[in-house]
Write an enzyme that holds these catalytic residues in place. Sequence first.
Site, PDB file in Angstrom:
ATOM      1  N   CYS B  86      -3.194  -4.955  -2.645  1.00  0.00           N
ATOM      2  CA  CYS B  86      -3.497  -5.215  -1.230  1.00  0.00           C
ATOM      3  C   CYS B  86      -4.045  -6.639  -1.053  1.00  0.00           C
ATOM      4  O   CYS B  86      -3.315  -7.589  -1.241  1.00  0.00           O
ATOM      5  CB  CYS B  86      -4.438  -4.136  -0.716  1.00  0.00           C
ATOM      6  SG  CYS B  86      -4.442  -4.006   1.071  1.00  0.00           S
ATOM      7  N   HIS B 203      -2.004   1.299  -2.643  1.00  0.00           N
ATOM      8  CA  HIS B 203      -3.254   1.440  -3.410  1.00  0.00           C
ATOM      9  C   HIS B 203      -3.147   2.531  -4.472  1.00  0.00           C
ATOM     10  O   HIS B 203      -3.484   3.684  -4.195  1.00  0.00           O
ATOM     11  CB  HIS B 203      -4.395   1.811  -2.467  1.00  0.00           C
ATOM     12  CG  HIS B 203      -4.876   0.680  -1.628  1.00  0.00           C
ATOM     13  ND1 HIS B 203      -5.839  -0.198  -2.053  1.00  0.00           N
ATOM     14  CD2 HIS B 203      -4.532   0.279  -0.385  1.00  0.00           C
ATOM     15  CE1 HIS B 203      -6.077  -1.097  -1.104  1.00  0.00           C
ATOM     16  NE2 HIS B 203      -5.291  -0.833  -0.073  1.00  0.00           N
ATOM     17  N   GLU B 205      -5.113   3.052  -6.899  1.00  0.00           N
ATOM     18  CA  GLU B 205      -6.441   3.571  -7.273  1.00  0.00           C
ATOM     19  C   GLU B 205      -6.908   4.675  -6.329  1.00  0.00           C
ATOM     20  O   GLU B 205      -7.853   5.376  -6.614  1.00  0.00           O
ATOM     21  CB  GLU B 205      -7.461   2.412  -7.325  1.00  0.00           C
ATOM     22  CG  GLU B 205      -8.026   1.928  -5.997  1.00  0.00           C
ATOM     23  CD  GLU B 205      -7.069   1.065  -5.178  1.00  0.00           C
ATOM     24  OE1 GLU B 205      -5.879   0.958  -5.557  1.00  0.00           O
ATOM     25  OE2 GLU B 205      -7.508   0.524  -4.142  1.00  0.00           O
TER      26      GLU B 205
END
Lengths: 80, 237
Positions: B86, B203, B205
């Site tokens: 990002c 994302h 994570e």
Amino acid sequence: MKVKVYVTLKKGVFDPQGKAVEDALHSLGFSGVGNVRVGKYIEMEINSTSTKEAERQTKEMCEKLLANPVIEDYSFKVEG
Amino acid sequence: MKFGIVVLPGSNCDHDCYYVVKHVFGKEATFLWHRDRDLKGVDCIILPGGFSYGDYLRPGAIGRFSPIMEEVVAFAKKGGPVIGICNGFQILTEAGLLPGALMRNRDLRFICDYVWVRVERKDTPFTSRYREGEILRIPIAHNDGNYVVDEDILKQLEDNNQIVFRYCNREGVVDDTSNPNGSMANIAGVCNRDGNVLGMMPHPERCCEAILGGEDGKGIFQSIIETIEGGGWNGNR
């Protein structure tokens, strides 16, 4: 010296902000408006006695930070 | 192995990355403060998401000049694996480690949603655990994810197989309706020529545990861990 920097999107790079502003202008009745592009205006003071030196520094600033050469063009004016 | 997670003023996914590395995968993790120049002997660097320096001027434009970034660039140039997620992706493009730029989303809206992406390439240190063509369900959260690059460079990216992820639909079809932000060629992630630097808007994570809604992001971290623990990445050199 006062410096005025203009950063604009390169020709051919789609400008969603410009398009939204253009649509808004059309809805306000400004039907003859086209090709609206939104850019940035940056002004600053440079401590320099020579216009040439101020121009050299401004150019470097534009290339390093103020504009992204992938998508943007820049121009500037140095005023004494 | 040890992960380093860069912390810039305005990073806000740094702790999520740390948590995943340390507590989901049980690997060593350390934060790399933006003013420092010490990479603390890490094997892989994560540039996390967020709004470094408030996204002032352009996202990533100011963050790329942090002192730590000089070390990150040197690490990447030596072949060290660097992943930008990002805002991290935006910083990597601004720093010139990846081609292109990330502009305002086509519809001018901040998008926070789950999307589908297709894995276009598995021979990278970040995607070796996936199958080529595998479809991942993964969250995005950004205002400026509209990937732009000039036509010549786009052709080079295609020719050199540098496009790692593309937005697609549930069936894996890459088309305009599955493109959330207007990115050219539906690009969601690209790598450099050597394959050791990856930038991606989604994302991973945020999807490493079923309780959080999905685990499709785990493969990224598993791939990195296996690559490093298996002796590192020789790249395409």
